[in-house]
Enzyme design. Structure first.
Site, short mmCIF file in Angstrom:
data_model
loop_
_atom_site.label_atom_id
_atom_site.label_comp_id
_atom_site.label_asym_id
_atom_site.label_seq_id
_atom_site.Cartn_x
_atom_site.Cartn_y
_atom_site.Cartn_z
N LYS A 1 47.32 66.77 43.26
CA LYS A 1 48.71 66.82 42.80
C LYS A 1 48.92 65.73 41.74
O LYS A 1 48.54 65.91 40.60
CB LYS A 1 49.64 66.74 43.99
CG LYS A 1 49.43 67.96 44.91
CD LYS A 1 50.23 67.94 46.16
CE LYS A 1 50.06 69.24 46.94
NZ LYS A 1 48.68 69.46 47.45
N SER B 1 57.21 69.94 50.67
CA SER B 1 56.68 70.71 49.55
C SER B 1 57.59 71.82 49.06
O SER B 1 57.49 72.23 47.90
CB SER B 1 55.32 71.30 49.92
OG SER B 1 55.43 72.16 51.04
N GLU C 1 56.26 64.68 56.74
CA GLU C 1 55.77 64.58 55.38
C GLU C 1 56.58 63.53 54.63
O GLU C 1 57.72 63.26 54.98
CB GLU C 1 55.87 65.94 54.66
CG GLU C 1 55.07 67.02 55.34
CD GLU C 1 55.09 68.35 54.58
OE1 GLU C 1 55.44 68.35 53.38
OE2 GLU C 1 54.75 69.38 55.17
N ASN D 1 51.80 71.53 40.57
CA ASN D 1 51.97 70.25 41.26
C ASN D 1 51.34 69.09 40.49
O ASN D 1 51.16 68.00 41.04
CB ASN D 1 51.35 70.32 42.66
CG ASN D 1 52.08 71.28 43.57
OD1 ASN D 1 53.30 71.42 43.48
ND2 ASN D 1 51.35 71.94 44.43
N ASP E 1 52.00 63.13 56.19
CA ASP E 1 51.34 63.89 55.14
C ASP E 1 51.99 63.49 53.82
O ASP E 1 53.12 63.87 53.54
CB ASP E 1 51.50 65.39 55.40
CG ASP E 1 50.85 66.25 54.34
OD1 ASP E 1 50.37 65.71 53.32
OD2 ASP E 1 50.85 67.49 54.50
N HIS F 1 53.76 71.12 56.94
CA HIS F 1 52.90 72.07 56.23
C HIS F 1 52.12 72.98 57.19
O HIS F 1 51.80 72.59 58.32
CB HIS F 1 51.92 71.31 55.33
CG HIS F 1 51.24 72.16 54.32
ND1 HIS F 1 49.98 72.70 54.54
CD2 HIS F 1 51.63 72.58 53.09
CE1 HIS F 1 49.62 73.39 53.48
NE2 HIS F 1 50.60 73.35 52.59
N HIS G 1 52.69 65.12 48.54
CA HIS G 1 53.58 65.27 47.39
C HIS G 1 54.28 63.97 47.00
O HIS G 1 55.07 63.97 46.04
CB HIS G 1 54.61 66.37 47.66
CG HIS G 1 54.00 67.73 47.75
ND1 HIS G 1 53.79 68.53 46.65
CD2 HIS G 1 53.53 68.43 48.81
CE1 HIS G 1 53.23 69.66 47.02
NE2 HIS G 1 53.05 69.63 48.33
#
Length: 402
Positions: free
Chosen positions: A247, A185, A181, A55, A210, A141, A213
């Site tokens: 990440k 992910s 998110e 990541n 979230d 997640h 990423h």
């Protein structure tokens, strides 16, 4: 001979079950090249591998300038914080990082934790209780799910990225918050943040995102000199933002961003924050240095986006059908867990390390190769990865992978 305990029997039985299903996890011992070498390479059992499973989207985990920043920070602050943030573990390094995060996102305040998992579980089980109804995307997640379960809140999930599903739940439940998110992910797709924000604002419901990423790769950082810029995941559209440093920033730690009232509430009530040793000041200073490095090197995000386009174009030319992601996460769904593992093993024999993702991380029947791209990948690296995929994938998977 002592009789085996019930726990030993349970552990052995669980191991046998996972082995029979092709789901047993094992750690892999890897050796990096020297810091000056490419961050996309490491050594496994004597073989140099191209890393397409990290990541580390901008290649900053092995950036020499940041390694030096960590060294200088450790000389200044020491290697650990030594205590909880509420005792003596909160330093000027933590404060400076929090201020920088707020400047870039528009939020009033921030709270630092040692990992993204900890940040999500801490927020969920501290903010919510059995009196609350919480709505969430089906694919949020595991840390969010675990935290909500522990909170005791009533937990309702809508179909992945379905605005209709989210609106239906908002209309039928008196919800406290909706959670999604920014970039998912496993699928690598993006949530419709603006549309969800509009729905939540109309209902007086908090939107929690979230941003693990997306932060640093899918956002335009706001410089102090230009506060007119806004992102899809800043305070203009969302109420709470969770960002991680492991990440795109290439280091360690995480933060919860929101209103001053929220952060004050967490400082006084979040048991993980109150009773855990704080993130080290050296790591906080490193995360700040990484944020500043990204601000000064916008070409990194441009290179990442270029690599994503190149990868997708070469896959199309090779007849490899991807999942439709436009981000650094490029899933190739195989379906069967054991076949996924076998293909990943064949890729390793060709010097390409790709994540093999199996249930329960993803739903049954959707085991996949999770290919992740970095700004550090060269065009030759990407071409080699595609050539390896074309060699190991059966023809039916080249054309049928969804």
């Amino acid at each position: 001979m002592p009789q085996p305990s019930s726990l030993e029997a349970k552990i052995a039985a669980r191991k046998r079950t996972l082995e029979s299903q092709g789901l047993l996890r094992r750690r892999q011992l890897l050796s990096p090249h020297p810091i000056e070498s490419k961050s996309t390479q490491f050594v496994h059992q004597g073989q140099v591998m191209l890393n397409f499973s990290s990541n580390d989207y901008l290649g900053l985990s092995r950036e020499p300038a940041l390694a030096r920043a960590l060294y200088q920070s450790a000389l200044k602050y020491g290697v650990g914080s030594g205590a909880s943030p509420l005792v003596t573990g909160y330093s000027e390094a933590h404060f400076a990082l929090e201020q920088k995060l707020c400047q870039q996102t528009g939020h009033e305040a921030a709270l630092l934790l040692s990992s993204g998992f900890s940040a999500n579980t801490t927020l969920m089980k501290t903010l919510f209780d059995k009196t609350d109804v919480v709505l969430a995307d089906k694919l949020v997640h595991a840390s969010i799910i675990d935290g909500l379960k522990e909170s005791g809140a009533e937990f309702k999930r809508f179909l992945h990225n379905s605005l209709e599903g989210a609106e239906r739940l908002l209309n039928t439940h008196s919800a406290a918050a909706l959670i999604t998110e920014s970039v998912f992910s496993m699928d690598g797709d993006k949530a419709p943040i603006a549309e969800l924000s509009k729905l939540c604002r109309a209902k007086g419901v908090w939107l929690i995102v979230d941003d693990a990423h997306g932060f640093g790769t899918d956002t335009q950082f706001i410089n102090a000199e230009d506060t007119s810029k806004h992102n899809a995941t800043d305070a203009e559209q969302i109420d709470v933002q969770i960002v991680t440093f492991g990440k795109a920033l290439g280091c360690q730690g995480a933060a919860i961003l929101g209103s001053q009232a929220l952060i004050d509430f967490l400082v006084s009530n979040a048991r993980e924050y109150i009773y855990s040793t704080a993130l080290s000041p050296a790591n906080a200073a490193l995360a700040l240095a990484s944020l500043e490095y990204i601000e000064q090197h916008s070409e990194l995000v441009e290179k990442l986006n270029s690599n994503i386009s190149l990868f997708k174009g070469l896959c199309a030319a090779a007849g490899i059908k991807l999942h439709g992601s436009d981000t650094a996460i490029q899933p190739l769904v195989i379906g069967d867990a054991q076949q996924t593992m076998d293909i990943a093993l064949r890729l390793k024999s060709l010097g390409v390390w790709v994540g093999a993702i199996r249930p329960p991380t993803v739903p049954q029947g959707s085991a996949r190769l999770r290919i992740t791209l970095s700004a550090s990948h060269s065009e030759a690296d990407i071409a080699h990865c595609i050539a390896a995929l074309a060699k190991v994938l059966p023809d039916e998977l080249k054309n049928a992978a969804q």
